[in-house]
Design a protein around this motif. Sequence first.
Motif, PDB file in Angstrom:
ATOM      1  N   ARG A   1      -7.197   5.864  -3.695  1.00 44.14           N
ATOM      2  CA  ARG A   1      -6.077   6.807  -3.677  1.00 44.14           C
ATOM      3  C   ARG A   1      -4.773   6.171  -4.123  1.00 44.14           C
ATOM      4  NH1 ARG A   1      -9.243   9.931  -3.046  1.00 44.14           N
ATOM      5  NH2 ARG A   1     -10.693  10.219  -1.331  1.00 44.14           N
ATOM      6  N   THR A   2      -4.844   4.983  -4.703  1.00 48.61           N
ATOM      7  CA  THR A   2      -3.606   4.316  -5.098  1.00 48.61           C
ATOM      8  C   THR A   2      -3.580   4.100  -6.604  1.00 48.61           C
ATOM      9  OG1 THR A   2      -4.593   2.146  -4.819  1.00 48.61           O
ATOM     10  CG2 THR A   2      -3.477   3.078  -2.923  1.00 48.61           C
ATOM     11  N   ARG A   3      -2.377   3.832  -7.092  1.00 48.82           N
ATOM     12  CA  ARG A   3      -2.251   3.415  -8.482  1.00 48.82           C
ATOM     13  C   ARG A   3      -2.775   1.995  -8.605  1.00 48.82           C
ATOM     14  NH1 ARG A   3       3.397   3.232  -8.763  1.00 48.82           N
ATOM     15  NH2 ARG A   3       3.549   4.233  -6.740  1.00 48.82           N
ATOM     16  N   SER A   4      -3.173   1.592  -9.768  1.00 44.14           N
ATOM     17  CA  SER A   4      -3.699   0.241 -10.051  1.00 44.14           C
ATOM     18  C   SER A   4      -4.621  -0.231  -8.936  1.00 44.14           C
ATOM     19  CB  SER A   4      -2.566  -0.758 -10.280  1.00 44.14           C
ATOM     20  OG  SER A   4      -1.679  -0.780  -9.201  1.00 44.14           O
TER      21      SER A   4
ATOM     22  N   VAL B   1      -4.002   3.832   9.004  1.00 42.84           N
ATOM     23  CA  VAL B   1      -5.309   3.187   9.159  1.00 42.84           C
ATOM     24  C   VAL B   1      -5.180   1.680   8.962  1.00 42.84           C
ATOM     25  CG1 VAL B   1      -7.574   2.975   8.099  1.00 42.84           C
ATOM     26  CG2 VAL B   1      -6.641   5.225   8.547  1.00 42.84           C
TER      27      VAL B   1
ATOM     28  N   LEU C   1       0.837  -1.206   0.000  1.00 43.90           N
ATOM     29  CA  LEU C   1       0.000   0.000   0.000  1.00 43.90           C
ATOM     30  C   LEU C   1       0.870   1.253   0.000  1.00 43.90           C
ATOM     31  CD1 LEU C   1      -2.833   1.367   0.325  1.00 43.90           C
ATOM     32  CD2 LEU C   1      -2.398   1.332   2.765  1.00 43.90           C
TER      33      LEU C   1
ATOM     34  N   PHE D   1       2.284   1.821  -3.416  1.00 43.62           N
ATOM     35  CA  PHE D   1       1.374   2.094  -4.514  1.00 43.62           C
ATOM     36  C   PHE D   1       0.574   3.385  -4.369  1.00 43.62           C
ATOM     37  CE2 PHE D   1       2.298  -2.047  -6.003  1.00 43.62           C
ATOM     38  CZ  PHE D   1       1.925  -2.069  -7.323  1.00 43.62           C
ATOM     39  N   SER D   2       0.568   3.990  -3.165  1.00 42.75           N
ATOM     40  CA  SER D   2      -0.256   5.187  -3.052  1.00 42.75           C
ATOM     41  C   SER D   2       0.611   6.430  -3.228  1.00 42.75           C
ATOM     42  CB  SER D   2      -0.976   5.210  -1.707  1.00 42.75           C
ATOM     43  OG  SER D   2      -0.057   5.084  -0.670  1.00 42.75           O
ATOM     44  N   ASP D   3      -0.035   7.538  -3.571  1.00 42.99           N
ATOM     45  CA  ASP D   3       0.711   8.759  -3.832  1.00 42.99           C
ATOM     46  C   ASP D   3       1.232   9.326  -2.520  1.00 42.99           C
ATOM     47  OD1 ASP D   3       0.055   8.380  -6.418  1.00 42.99           O
ATOM     48  OD2 ASP D   3      -1.769   9.574  -6.294  1.00 42.99           O
TER      49      ASP D   3
ATOM     50  N   LYS E   1      -1.471   8.570   6.050  1.00 39.14           N
ATOM     51  CA  LYS E   1      -2.787   8.368   6.671  1.00 39.14           C
ATOM     52  C   LYS E   1      -3.326   6.992   6.373  1.00 39.14           C
ATOM     53  CE  LYS E   1      -4.588  12.963   6.497  1.00 39.14           C
ATOM     54  NZ  LYS E   1      -5.493  13.811   5.724  1.00 39.14           N
ATOM     55  N   LEU E   2      -3.310   6.616   5.085  1.00 41.99           N
ATOM     56  CA  LEU E   2      -3.866   5.324   4.697  1.00 41.99           C
ATOM     57  C   LEU E   2      -3.089   4.190   5.361  1.00 41.99           C
ATOM     58  CD1 LEU E   2      -4.500   5.906   0.888  1.00 41.99           C
ATOM     59  CD2 LEU E   2      -6.060   6.201   2.788  1.00 41.99           C
TER      60      LEU E   2
ATOM     61  N   ALA F   1      -8.544  11.992   3.146  1.00 43.15           N
ATOM     62  CA  ALA F   1      -7.116  11.884   2.792  1.00 43.15           C
ATOM     63  C   ALA F   1      -6.896  12.463   1.404  1.00 43.15           C
ATOM     64  CB  ALA F   1      -6.683  10.425   2.831  1.00 43.15           C
ATOM     65  N   GLU F   2      -6.144  13.508   1.326  1.00 48.30           N
ATOM     66  CA  GLU F   2      -5.878  14.123   0.014  1.00 48.30           C
ATOM     67  C   GLU F   2      -4.527  14.788   0.013  1.00 48.30           C
ATOM     68  OE1 GLU F   2      -6.227  14.025  -3.320  1.00 48.30           O
ATOM     69  OE2 GLU F   2      -8.336  13.972  -2.815  1.00 48.30           O
TER      70      GLU F   2
ATOM     71  N   SER G   1       1.524  12.030  -0.781  1.00 46.91           N
ATOM     72  CA  SER G   1       0.904  12.910   0.205  1.00 46.91           C
ATOM     73  C   SER G   1      -0.135  12.183   1.053  1.00 46.91           C
ATOM     74  CB  SER G   1       0.255  14.104  -0.493  1.00 46.91           C
ATOM     75  OG  SER G   1      -0.730  13.646  -1.375  1.00 46.91           O
ATOM     76  N   GLN G   2      -0.754  11.118   0.515  1.00 52.20           N
ATOM     77  CA  GLN G   2      -1.818  10.430   1.256  1.00 52.20           C
ATOM     78  C   GLN G   2      -1.327   9.161   1.924  1.00 52.20           C
ATOM     79  OE1 GLN G   2      -3.587   9.792  -2.312  1.00 52.20           O
ATOM     80  NE2 GLN G   2      -4.165  11.904  -2.639  1.00 52.20           N
TER      81      GLN G   2
ATOM     82  N   MET H   1      -5.275  -3.473  -5.962  1.00 57.45           N
ATOM     83  CA  MET H   1      -4.980  -3.153  -4.558  1.00 57.45           C
ATOM     84  C   MET H   1      -6.046  -3.705  -3.613  1.00 57.45           C
ATOM     85  SD  MET H   1      -2.238  -1.944  -3.694  1.00 57.45           S
ATOM     86  CE  MET H   1      -2.509  -1.495  -1.994  1.00 57.45           C
TER      87      MET H   1
ATOM     88  N   VAL I   1     -10.088   8.430   5.989  1.00 56.69           N
ATOM     89  CA  VAL I   1      -9.790   7.920   4.648  1.00 56.69           C
ATOM     90  C   VAL I   1     -10.447   8.784   3.581  1.00 56.69           C
ATOM     91  CG1 VAL I   1     -10.207   5.966   3.118  1.00 56.69           C
ATOM     92  CG2 VAL I   1      -9.417   5.581   5.429  1.00 56.69           C
TER      93      VAL I   1
ATOM     94  N   MET J   1     -10.110   3.117   0.349  1.00 57.52           N
ATOM     95  CA  MET J   1      -8.678   3.342   0.538  1.00 57.52           C
ATOM     96  C   MET J   1      -7.925   3.192  -0.770  1.00 57.52           C
ATOM     97  SD  MET J   1      -7.526   1.690   4.080  1.00 57.52           S
ATOM     98  CE  MET J   1      -5.791   1.621   4.105  1.00 57.52           C
TER      99      MET J   1
END
Lengths: 227, 225
Positions: free
Chosen positions: B159-162, A143, A128, A131-133, A139-140, B224-225, A135-136, B166, B221, B156
Amino acid sequence: MKRSFPIFAVITAILLAYAFYEAIWVAPMERTMGDVQRIFYYHVPSAWTAFLLFFVNLVASVIYLVRRNPRADAVALVSAEVGVVFCTIVLVTGPIWARPVWGIWWTWDIRLTTTLVLWLIYVSYLVLRRFSDSSQTPKLAAVLAIFGALDVPLVYFSIWFFRTQHPQPVIGGGGSIDQRMLHVLLINWLAFSCLALAICWARYRLELLQREVEEVESLESLRGVPQ
Amino acid sequence: MSSISSITWATLTKDIRLEWRSKDALNSMLFFSLLVVVIFSFSFDPNAEESREIAGGLIWVAFLFAAVVALNQTWARELRNQVLDAYRVSPAPATALFVAKALGNFILVSVLEALMAPLFMIFYNLRVLGPAWQLIPVAILGTWALVVNGTFFAAMSLRTRSREIMLPLLLFPISIPAVQSMVEATRIILSGDGAARFWIVLLLTYDVVFTTACLALFETVLQAE
């Protein structure tokens, strides 16, 4: 702070060497299992270290969610990464020991399965994060760490229903252990904890530096300063 | 409180109306789980005496895979025309949105189960030897266990790629105790040896723990930005 890292690294190396000597030459031979039992001095300390690191990860994640402190997030990331490495060592050394002693590589016993599920959860945590950008991500990830921590007792109870094959825990589990063996085990645990701490320390500094570099780069690209 | 329930109701009815008109998710889930049933029947001999022993596992694995198909589409609809962004700036509570989405998925997966369960019974020649009514709480609690975490992790993975890949990567490790409980409870009820109560209680605990966690953390969640 910068000076103390090399000193700590040297102390860790000496401790590891001493613990290795104790485990291979000093510790008494186990009567029924023979030399195979010596893997115990690596298996158990790695497991304790991994569980400790996952606990650190949970605490850091909760602190991050409450305080939004980026340093707590760095600690969470580092402890999860190093924890997965130590958990992998546990999952690899276990079957190597189990094959000659139990006659099987793997069994779906309570401790083995819980450790495996814990490993799976933390691998998904790292996936996770990857794979996530950026800035976020914190938090993710925080969680998900909380979800993982809630899951572990449920996994434990779900497998508790089946008969367990793993040896009882040597401390506080009713099993008995030779005092000299316990001594070697504790030295090894200390050495491995120091090793984990040293790796976490180096990785934490690297992570902070990397974030600093990224920040400077993004600021420069905003200002339009030529690289 | 009434505003939460009215927002939940509005979102839920909107989603169900959309699904009823297009039937995209339901059709793809039905066909997908039918394919899983057929492929499983080639992997294992469905006429063997052991089919009753493994049927619980087959049913729930098929539903788990099919549920992922639906869960992946949960939030995709809201991304078009920035609906989710609009929701984020509106004063409506985030938990209302989450409850509506989770309930919508629950209804969808329950319909799938109601349609697929008889087919399973026919294809695998199943006869329930234990107390059959216990399958209902197992189905309700099991479906909710999959759907509540699935809806959460789908949000959740937005906010991710692919993101399509996920969701299962996040959902499956966390769902292991729930899947084990559903499979064991179903196996015990189908084969009629032993009591399924321990697994039903464990499933209930899982539902309570994770529903609370989802409700408490969904705001984080969503924002989240």
